[in-house]
Enzyme design. Structure first.
Site, PDB file in Angstrom:
ATOM      1  N   ARG A 177       0.839  -1.207   0.000  1.00  0.00           N
ATOM      2  CA  ARG A 177       0.000   0.000   0.000  1.00  0.00           C
ATOM      3  C   ARG A 177       0.872   1.255   0.000  1.00  0.00           C
ATOM      4  NH1 ARG A 177      -2.785   0.666   4.273  1.00  0.00           N
ATOM      5  NH2 ARG A 177      -3.126  -1.542   4.691  1.00  0.00           N
ATOM      6  N   ASP A 190      -4.211  21.517 -11.694  1.00  0.00           N
ATOM      7  CA  ASP A 190      -4.501  20.363 -12.539  1.00  0.00           C
ATOM      8  C   ASP A 190      -3.896  20.660 -13.910  1.00  0.00           C
ATOM      9  OD1 ASP A 190      -5.556  18.494 -14.288  1.00  0.00           O
ATOM     10  OD2 ASP A 190      -7.551  18.472 -13.387  1.00  0.00           O
TER      11      ASP A 190
HETATM   12  N1  PLP Z   1      -8.712  16.356 -14.470  1.00  0.00           N
HETATM   13  C1  PLP Z   1      -9.022  16.476 -15.768  1.00  0.00           C
HETATM   14  C2  PLP Z   1      -8.650  17.747 -16.486  1.00  0.00           C
HETATM   15  C3  PLP Z   1      -9.670  15.445 -16.454  1.00  0.00           C
HETATM   16  O1  PLP Z   1      -9.978  15.588 -17.751  1.00  0.00           O
HETATM   17  C4  PLP Z   1     -10.005  14.256 -15.744  1.00  0.00           C
HETATM   18  C5  PLP Z   1     -10.718  13.142 -16.405  1.00  0.00           C
HETATM   19  O2  PLP Z   1     -11.351  13.305 -17.425  1.00  0.00           O
HETATM   20  C6  PLP Z   1      -9.682  14.173 -14.383  1.00  0.00           C
HETATM   21  C7  PLP Z   1      -9.026  15.235 -13.793  1.00  0.00           C
HETATM   22  C8  PLP Z   1     -10.008  12.944 -13.592  1.00  0.00           C
HETATM   23  O3  PLP Z   1      -9.136  11.909 -13.940  1.00  0.00           O
HETATM   24  P1  PLP Z   1      -9.494  10.346 -13.898  1.00  0.00           P
HETATM   25  O4  PLP Z   1     -10.572  10.115 -14.915  1.00  0.00           O
HETATM   26  O5  PLP Z   1      -8.193   9.695 -14.217  1.00  0.00           O
HETATM   27  O6  PLP Z   1      -9.990  10.046 -12.521  1.00  0.00           O
END
Ligand code: PLP
Length: 380
Positions: free
Chosen positions: A52, A177
């Site tokens: 883990r 992000d």
């Molecule tokens: N952030 C963005 C910009 C995304 O496009 C996505 C998924 O489409 C995510 C986060 C979430 O990622 P995951 O689908 O791998 O959980």
């Protein structure tokens, strides 16, 4: 005991061979073990105890990711959502968080729903508007600003450096992000962010066959240690098999991203002059409100994602998507194959996305084939 003295049952049960882990392969080894041997003096000097928190294959990929983002440490997760939600769970009930109005929709829904029930006070602001961000900050109470740039699916740009300065002056952290920008085009930590997040399901893997998430930190401080602990406690880790497959995808990251950027720009220019298209949203176009910032903040390209608004509204947009052959109608992004999505249908009621919008994830096919397919679908 020597190899030849051991009975077959023991040999098989322990999967022994003469050359354990000395193969010197070109491809990094895949370590599937969920548990690791303790030293004979009761220590764990390798630092590896149990799957883990620890796995050598996963850690190998994490080291590469940390280097790519110029961070101190990286963690892989079972999905992008697992990575993102872990950041918020490391905050305390009562903490104030600022997030974008337009962002990855399902994370936004989680923030407005579950995270708020858990006690986070979440404000959604137009992150492209620095004055709006400034006004939303509550010094000493705001603990985190969450940014997505370029942001799904209008591709608005946020000035990472300026928001980082605002966050830090108020005692808050900045998490970015960077899924769409990728580490190839933007390195948010060097611009002042504290944490970078990726849905590694997208460009990092690039082949639509691994679900994974990643966080990279500038400093392995107390907040990062809280993230580490939550990941371990919840078991939100990536399996080593998926980590190995992710690494295989990452080996061609730069080539894929460059090609997607090049094609996305050609496609954006082509449809900015097309009679059936009301608007093309792409940071590479001079008409895009984030163009100037993207030109400074993104290095070497504007990304492989764009959106087109089809004249005739939702019905026309859905009809165009239905006629496409090479562009596959599917959610997700960042794979070698091009995808199209009527995003408002996916996000449902309350979405800020116009209903005439098709989101395009540009892959690495021949760009002229992609344009020919779209032209055919748009022809009445
Ligand atoms: N952030 C963005 C910009 C995304 O496009 C996505 C998924 O489409 C995510 C986060 C979430 O990622 P995951 O689908 O791998 O959980």
């Amino acid at each position: 005991m020597t190899f030849s003295e051991i009975n077959p049952e023991t040999l098989l049960a322990q999967a022994l061979d003469d050359h354990q882990s000395h193969a010197d392969g070109i491809v990094p080894a895949l370590h599937l073990s969920t548990t690791f041997i303790r030293d004979d003096d009761n220590e764990y000097r390798s630092g590896l105890v149990y799957a883990r928190p620890h796995n050598p294959t996963t850690q190998h990929v994490e080291r590469i990711l940390a280097r790519l983002e110029q961070g101190q440490e990286a963690f892989l997760f079972g999905s992008g959502m697992a990575a993102a939600t872990t950041v918020f769970l490391a905050l305390k009930p009562g903490d104030h968080v600022i997030a974008p109005v337009v962002m990855y929709w399902f994370l936004r829904k989680w923030l407005a729903g579950r995270a708020s029930q858990w006690g986070l006070d979440v404000s959604f602001v137009a992150m492209e508007d620095i004055d709006a961000v400034k006004a939303a900050i509550r010094p000493g109470i705001t603990r985190l600003i969450w940014v997505e740039t370029p942001a799904n699916p209008l591709w608005g740009l946020t000035d990472i450096r300026r928001v980082a300065d605002l966050a830090h002056a108020a005692g808050a952290k900045l998490a970015v992000d960077s899924t769409v920008a990728t580490p190839v085009l933007t390195q948010a930590l060097t611009l002042g962010a504290d944490i970078v997040m990726h849905s590694a399901t997208k460009y990092l893997n690039g082949h639509s066959d691994v679900l994974a998430g990643a966080l990279v930190t500038k400093d392995a401080d107390d907040f990062w240690q809280a993230i580490r602990q939550i990941r371990t406690d919840l078991g939100a880790v990536l399996s080593p098999r998926d980590a190995a497959q992710l690494l295989r995808g990452m080996r061609t990251l730069h080539l894929r991203v460059r090609e997607s950027c090049r094609s996305a720009m050609t496609i954006a220019l082509h449809y900015s002059r097309h009679p059936a298209i009301a608007e093309v949203l792409y940071p590479g176009l001079k008409t895009h409100p984030g163009h100037e910032l993207a030109s400074q903040q993104m290095i070497g390209g504007y990304g492989g994602m764009l959106s087109i608004r089809v004249k005739g509204g939702a019905v026309a947009a859905i009809r165009v998507a239905a006629k496409l052959q090479l562009w596959k109608r599917a959610t997700s992004l960042g794979g070698v194959e091009s995808l199209v999505e009527h995003r408002a249908s996916m996000e449902g009621p309350g979405t800020p996305v116009p209903d005439d919008l098709l989101r395009l994830s540009v892959g690495i096919e021949n760009c002229h084939d992609l344009i020919a397919d779209l032209d055919r679908a748009l022809a009445v």
